[in-house]
Write a protein that holds these residues in place. Structure first.
Motif, mmCIF file in Angstrom:
data_model
loop_
_atom_site.group_PDB
_atom_site.id
_atom_site.type_symbol
_atom_site.label_atom_id
_atom_site.label_comp_id
_atom_site.label_asym_id
_atom_site.label_seq_id
_atom_site.Cartn_x
_atom_site.Cartn_y
_atom_site.Cartn_z
ATOM 1 N N UNK A 1 -10.088 52.901 -35.057
ATOM 2 C CA UNK A 1 -9.691 51.625 -35.643
ATOM 3 C C UNK A 1 -8.360 51.157 -35.072
ATOM 4 N N UNK A 2 -7.398 52.062 -34.981
ATOM 5 C CA UNK A 2 -6.089 51.700 -34.418
ATOM 6 C C UNK A 2 -6.228 51.236 -32.966
ATOM 7 N N UNK A 3 -7.084 51.899 -32.219
ATOM 8 C CA UNK A 3 -7.283 51.517 -30.818
ATOM 9 C C UNK A 3 -7.990 50.172 -30.699
ATOM 10 N N UNK A 4 -9.037 49.968 -31.502
ATOM 11 C CA UNK A 4 -9.832 48.744 -31.409
ATOM 12 C C UNK A 4 -9.040 47.508 -31.806
ATOM 13 N N UNK A 5 -8.140 47.660 -32.769
ATOM 14 C CA UNK A 5 -7.399 46.501 -33.283
ATOM 15 C C UNK A 5 -6.041 46.316 -32.622
ATOM 16 N N UNK A 6 -5.722 47.184 -31.673
ATOM 17 C CA UNK A 6 -4.420 47.070 -30.998
ATOM 18 C C UNK A 6 -4.164 45.673 -30.424
ATOM 19 N N UNK A 7 -5.176 45.011 -29.823
ATOM 20 C CA UNK A 7 -4.923 43.668 -29.278
ATOM 21 C C UNK A 7 -4.580 42.619 -30.337
ATOM 22 N N UNK A 8 -4.776 42.933 -31.609
ATOM 23 C CA UNK A 8 -4.543 41.955 -32.675
ATOM 24 C C UNK A 8 -3.132 42.008 -33.245
ATOM 25 N N UNK A 9 -2.315 42.953 -32.785
ATOM 26 C CA UNK A 9 -1.029 43.192 -33.434
ATOM 27 C C UNK A 9 -0.149 41.951 -33.531
#
Length: 328
Positions: free
Chosen positions: A134-142
């Motif tokens: 989850x942390x990896x997949x959503x990294x672009x959303x930070x």
């Protein structure tokens, strides 16, 4: 999932009329969780096929600062990455939400599986692997997701709100714990710890399992940008807890599961004990907030704040620490 606002068949049918999912064939109130109102609804298409969905009504009484657009973006991103999260159903006009009883409402696919009551090590490992993915997949959303709202300011404000409604001993413990956590979050070395979009509420009742493994993660309404190790701490405090004790074997398995996808830094392991205290304080306060309010309906679902109070005291007396070698 929970029910705070009671809905009638007509209410639910009205909401479903905004979607191309068929007509209402049955519904039941969900019973887990305390954040928002959830109903499991069954629909029937013209060809006789049925399908089940979860209708969520976003509540304001719980004080959640949930941004529904952000939740939808996070869920869409996770679905695209193949993560087991609900798929947000769009209305016939293409909107991601509708309104029901003057509240925001969301219709999502219903995931299979059941909630776990007494998690075993393999399930804890699965939770760790999910968090890392989850942390990896959503990294672009930070850059597009707001910071996690339960920061030092939130903790201080909520402590001030409840401290005169608890015993003098609990007040002293609250204020001492608050000072420890505020000191943690003010450190420059802590500020350099890995951050991502975090779920921030991965308790037992927000996950589903079947006999084969993890089938779903629910309730992203507390999500925001924050420390990855905080997400781990929230999960460990619930998935690996026996009373006010953390089960070391389950905690190690959760951390091993996570580190099999993303390596946990040495600094994160150093600060994990105080982040466990931070997570315990956060949910101790969130439960106290509802307990001291007098304006909530009689049926409003509440949880015992003493569970997290006792856990916070345990983390203060006997910090739970992990060495890197135990994760290999």
């Amino acid at each position: 999932m929970a029910v705070i606002t009671h809905l009638s068949a007509d209410d639910i049918a009205h909401a479903l009329s905004e979607y191309a999912v068929g007509t209402l064939d049955g519904f039941k109130a969900a019973s887990e969780g305390i954040e928002n109102t959830n109903y499991i609804v069954r629909t029937c298409q013209e060809d006789g096929k049925t399908a089940e969905y979860v209708l969520t009504l976003i509540e304001e009484a719980n004080g959640s600062e949930s941004n529904l657009d952000t939740v939808v973006t996070i869920l869409d991103t996770c679905v695209a990455a193949g993560l087991p999260v609900p798929h947000v159903i769009r209305t016939v006009s293409g909107a991601s939400e509708t309104r029901l009883l003057d509240k925001q409402a969301l219709l999502c696919s219903k995931l299979e599986g059941m909630h776990v009551v007494n998690p075993v090590r393999s399930q804890c490992a699965a939770i760790g692997r999910f968090l890392a993915r989850f942390h990896a997949a959503t990294a672009p959303l930070q850059e597009d997701v707001a910071p996690y709202v339960r920061d030092s300011n939130w903790l201080t404000s909520k402590t001030d709100t409840v401290k005169f409604d608890v015993s003098l001993l609990d007040r002293a413990d609250l204020e001492a714990t608050l000072q420890t956590v505020v000191d943690l979050l003010s450190r420059t070395d802590v500020a350099t710890l890995p951050q991502s979009v975090i779920h921030a509420d991965l308790f037992l009742d927000n996950a589903l399992f079947n006999t084969y493994g993890l089938t779903g993660i629910l309730d992203f309404h507390q999500a925001g940008c924050g420390y990855c190790v905080y997400d781990l701490a929230v999960a460990i405090n619930d998935w690996c807890r026996n009373g006010d004790l953390i089960d070391r074997e389950r905690a190690i398995e959760l951390l091993r599961g996570y580190s099999s996808v993303r390596s946990i830094t040495q600094a994160e392991l150093w600060f994990l004990p105080t982040f466990l205290l931070y997570a315990a304080l956060t949910f101790w306060l969130s439960r106290l907030i509802t307990h001291v309010r007098t304006d909530l309906p009689a049926h409003y679902p509440m949880r015992d704040p003493n569970e997290l109070k006792d856990l916070a005291k345990r983390h203060t007396r006997s910090p739970f620490s992990v060495v890197r070698e135990s994760l290999l």
